[in-house]
Scaffold this motif. Structure first.
Motif, short mmCIF file in Angstrom:
data_model
loop_
_atom_site.label_atom_id
_atom_site.label_comp_id
_atom_site.label_asym_id
_atom_site.label_seq_id
_atom_site.Cartn_x
_atom_site.Cartn_y
_atom_site.Cartn_z
N THR A 60 0.80 -1.21 0.00
CA THR A 60 0.00 0.00 0.00
C THR A 60 0.85 1.27 0.00
O THR A 60 1.85 1.35 0.71
CB THR A 60 -0.91 0.00 1.24
N MET A 61 0.45 2.27 -0.78
CA MET A 61 1.08 3.58 -0.72
C MET A 61 0.51 4.35 0.46
O MET A 61 -0.69 4.31 0.73
CB MET A 61 0.83 4.37 -2.02
N ASN A 62 1.39 5.06 1.17
CA ASN A 62 0.89 5.85 2.30
C ASN A 62 0.38 7.20 1.81
O ASN A 62 0.86 7.73 0.80
CB ASN A 62 1.98 6.01 3.37
N PRO A 63 -0.60 7.78 2.51
CA PRO A 63 -1.22 9.03 2.03
C PRO A 63 -0.25 10.21 1.96
O PRO A 63 -0.38 11.06 1.08
CB PRO A 63 -2.36 9.28 3.02
N GLN A 64 0.74 10.26 2.86
CA GLN A 64 1.69 11.37 2.78
C GLN A 64 2.54 11.27 1.52
O GLN A 64 2.81 12.26 0.84
CB GLN A 64 2.60 11.37 4.03
N GLY A 65 2.94 10.03 1.18
CA GLY A 65 3.69 9.82 -0.06
C GLY A 65 2.87 10.22 -1.27
O GLY A 65 3.38 10.84 -2.22
N ALA A 66 1.58 9.87 -1.26
CA ALA A 66 0.70 10.23 -2.37
C ALA A 66 0.59 11.76 -2.48
O ALA A 66 0.56 12.31 -3.59
CB ALA A 66 -0.68 9.62 -2.16
N HIS A 67 0.54 12.44 -1.35
CA HIS A 67 0.43 13.91 -1.33
C HIS A 67 1.66 14.55 -1.97
O HIS A 67 1.54 15.44 -2.81
CB HIS A 67 0.27 14.38 0.11
N TYR A 68 2.85 14.09 -1.60
CA TYR A 68 4.07 14.61 -2.21
C TYR A 68 4.07 14.40 -3.72
O TYR A 68 4.50 15.26 -4.49
CB TYR A 68 5.30 13.93 -1.61
N THR A 69 3.60 13.23 -4.15
CA THR A 69 3.60 12.92 -5.57
C THR A 69 2.58 13.77 -6.32
O THR A 69 2.84 14.25 -7.43
CB THR A 69 3.33 11.42 -5.80
N LEU A 70 1.40 13.98 -5.72
CA LEU A 70 0.40 14.87 -6.33
C LEU A 70 0.98 16.27 -6.53
O LEU A 70 0.79 16.89 -7.59
CB LEU A 70 -0.84 14.96 -5.43
N MET A 71 1.68 16.77 -5.53
CA MET A 71 2.28 18.12 -5.66
C MET A 71 3.35 18.13 -6.74
O MET A 71 3.47 19.09 -7.51
CB MET A 71 2.85 18.57 -4.32
N GLY A 72 4.13 17.04 -6.83
CA GLY A 72 5.16 16.98 -7.86
C GLY A 72 4.58 16.98 -9.25
O GLY A 72 5.07 17.68 -10.15
N ILE A 73 3.51 16.23 -9.45
CA ILE A 73 2.90 16.11 -10.79
C ILE A 73 2.37 17.45 -11.29
O ILE A 73 2.30 17.69 -12.50
CB ILE A 73 1.80 15.03 -10.78
#
Length: 430
Positions: A276-289
């Protein structure tokens, strides 16, 4: 705005999967740092567990922050759905999981990241799976390697480390003819340079750790499903075309159509493998994209300039970058990656292994790390690190020979990068 208007890439990379938070109005996607979600009532819970209603149960399966990222990457790749997981390596296992069974195999390109070659040649054997590695520039070799137990073809859009562009159109034609899904690792290209689904790919995988996030902060993986493969056309994919005992005989493909693979990967893959991806990691990736297209344009511009400079330097034996007219793969750039050949490539230093090690140690702006796709320029000697576990023959086939250095060009001033390479080459070849 008209509801049937097709949004552009730069708009999607900011808005896809993201709406103002209904509870607070927060404009940025919140980090939903929660394990579980309260059900409305017992009937609601039952419907969720029976896959009769889409919603949130437990964050090993789905999380609103992670789902926003999945929707965004699916939109950028032109897929029907996507699943996020804990790393690029996890994404590869997750991608294969619904397709494979003991005794089954995949046919994979010889030009892959060293860790992928190790995962496919060694680790997956513990599941009873196997891989056959062939040159994906040789269509006859691909076809010859396919047998009745083959369940997928696997390649990279822009191969790590040598920057070789795969002819996805030719490979997907073989996959279609053989009734097999084509899985494409699009990490080094990103959907800004190439959308493999438009070239016939069934599934696209990413290490979101790299260009999607872009700042070297978190690990993550994504699998995007095209939604176009007919999983029921043969008996090769029973996980999707036959009754699933864990869901009272539900047939995923029959019940869920284009979303069958995505739902299976969540309801069975994430449930039981737990990658599972953790939500904080997903948040960083969303900002990067949000800045992906801006960063990729600079990455490519810098890489083209640095590669051209290296190619004319007498201390360099050769440069492997498809953006150079001298590259055997240059003719594929306009068709497969029309916006550029990426920013990851290799070059050979005169003086061999020892000179490569000396160069890596002498560089100052380039960071010596086992990563790529950062805003910072990165360097590594693949033969002694990422591809160390491979045989000398495998290293050469993968584009990671002992005399070769891999560089990931960042978004700094290109002239500063060239100056750093110049001084390091002087020390390495003195």
């Amino acid at each position: 705005m008209s509801s049937d208007r097709k949004l552009g890439f730069d708009t999607l990379q900011i808005h896809a999967g993201a709406k103002p938070d209904p509870a607070t109005g927060a404009r940025q996607v919140p980090i939903y740092q929660t394990t579980a979600y309260v059900f409305r009532d017992a009937e609601h819970a039952a419907r969720l567990f029976n896959l009769e209603e889409v919603g949130y149960i437990y964050s090993r399966l789905t999380n609103p922050t992670v789902m926003a990222l999945a929707e965004r990457v699916a939109a950028l790749e032109g897929g029907a759905g996507a699943v996020c997981c804990s790393s690029g390596h996890a994404a590869q296992i997750m991608a294969l999981f619904p397709l494979m069974a003991p005794g089954r195999n995949i046919v994979a390109s010889t030009r892959l990241y060293g860790g992928t070659i190790t995962q496919f040649s060694q680790t997956i054997r513990r599941f009873g799976w196997s891989a056959k590695f062939v040159d994906f520039d040789d269509p006859a070799a691909i076809e010859a390697a396919i047998d009745s137990d083959t369940r997928a073809l696997f390649c990279e859009t822009i191969a790590n480390p040598g920057g070789v562009i795969t002819d996805l159109d030719a490979v997907s034609a073989i996959a279609d003819r053989m009734g097999l899904p084509l899985i494409v690792d699009n990490t080094t290209a990103t959907p800004w340079l190439c959308r493999p689904i438009e070239h016939g790919a069934t599934l696209v995988v990413h290490s979101a750790t790299k260009y999607l996030t872009g700042n070297g902060t978190v690990t993550g993986g994504v699998i995007v499903d095209s939604g176009k493969f007919d999983w029921s056309a043969s008996d090769k994919f029973p996980s999707l075309s036959q009754p699933e005992p864990a869901y009272h005989g539900l047939v995923f493909h029959k019940a869920l159509g284009p979303m069958a693979y995505t739902f299976h990967s969540i309801a069975v893959g994430l449930r039981d493998l737990g990658m599972t991806m953790n939500p904080q990691g997903a948040h960083y990736t969303l900002m990067g994209i949000e800045t992906l297209s801006l960063r990729m344009a600079r990455h490519v511009e810098n890489a083209q300039k640095v590669a051209a400079w290296l190619e004319q330097d007498p201390r360099v034996e050769f440069v492997s970058y498809a953006g150079l007219p001298s590259s055997p793969w240059h003719g594929r750039v306009a068709r497969i990656c029309p916006k550029g050949a990426g920013a990851l490539f290799t070059f050979a230093v005169k003086g061999g292994y020892d000179a490569c090690v000396a160069l890596v140690d002498a560089l100052q702006l380039f960071s010596h790390v086992a990563n790529l796709g950062d805003t910072r320029s990165l360097v590594i000697h693949s033969a002694s690190t990422t591809h160390r576990q491979l045989t000398p023959e495998q290293q050469v086939a993968a584009g990671a020979a002992p005399n070769v250095v891999r560089i990931s060009i960042g978004i700094e001033d290109a002239d500063d990068l060239i100056a750093d390479l110049d001084q390091a080459l002087a020390k390495a070849t003195a």
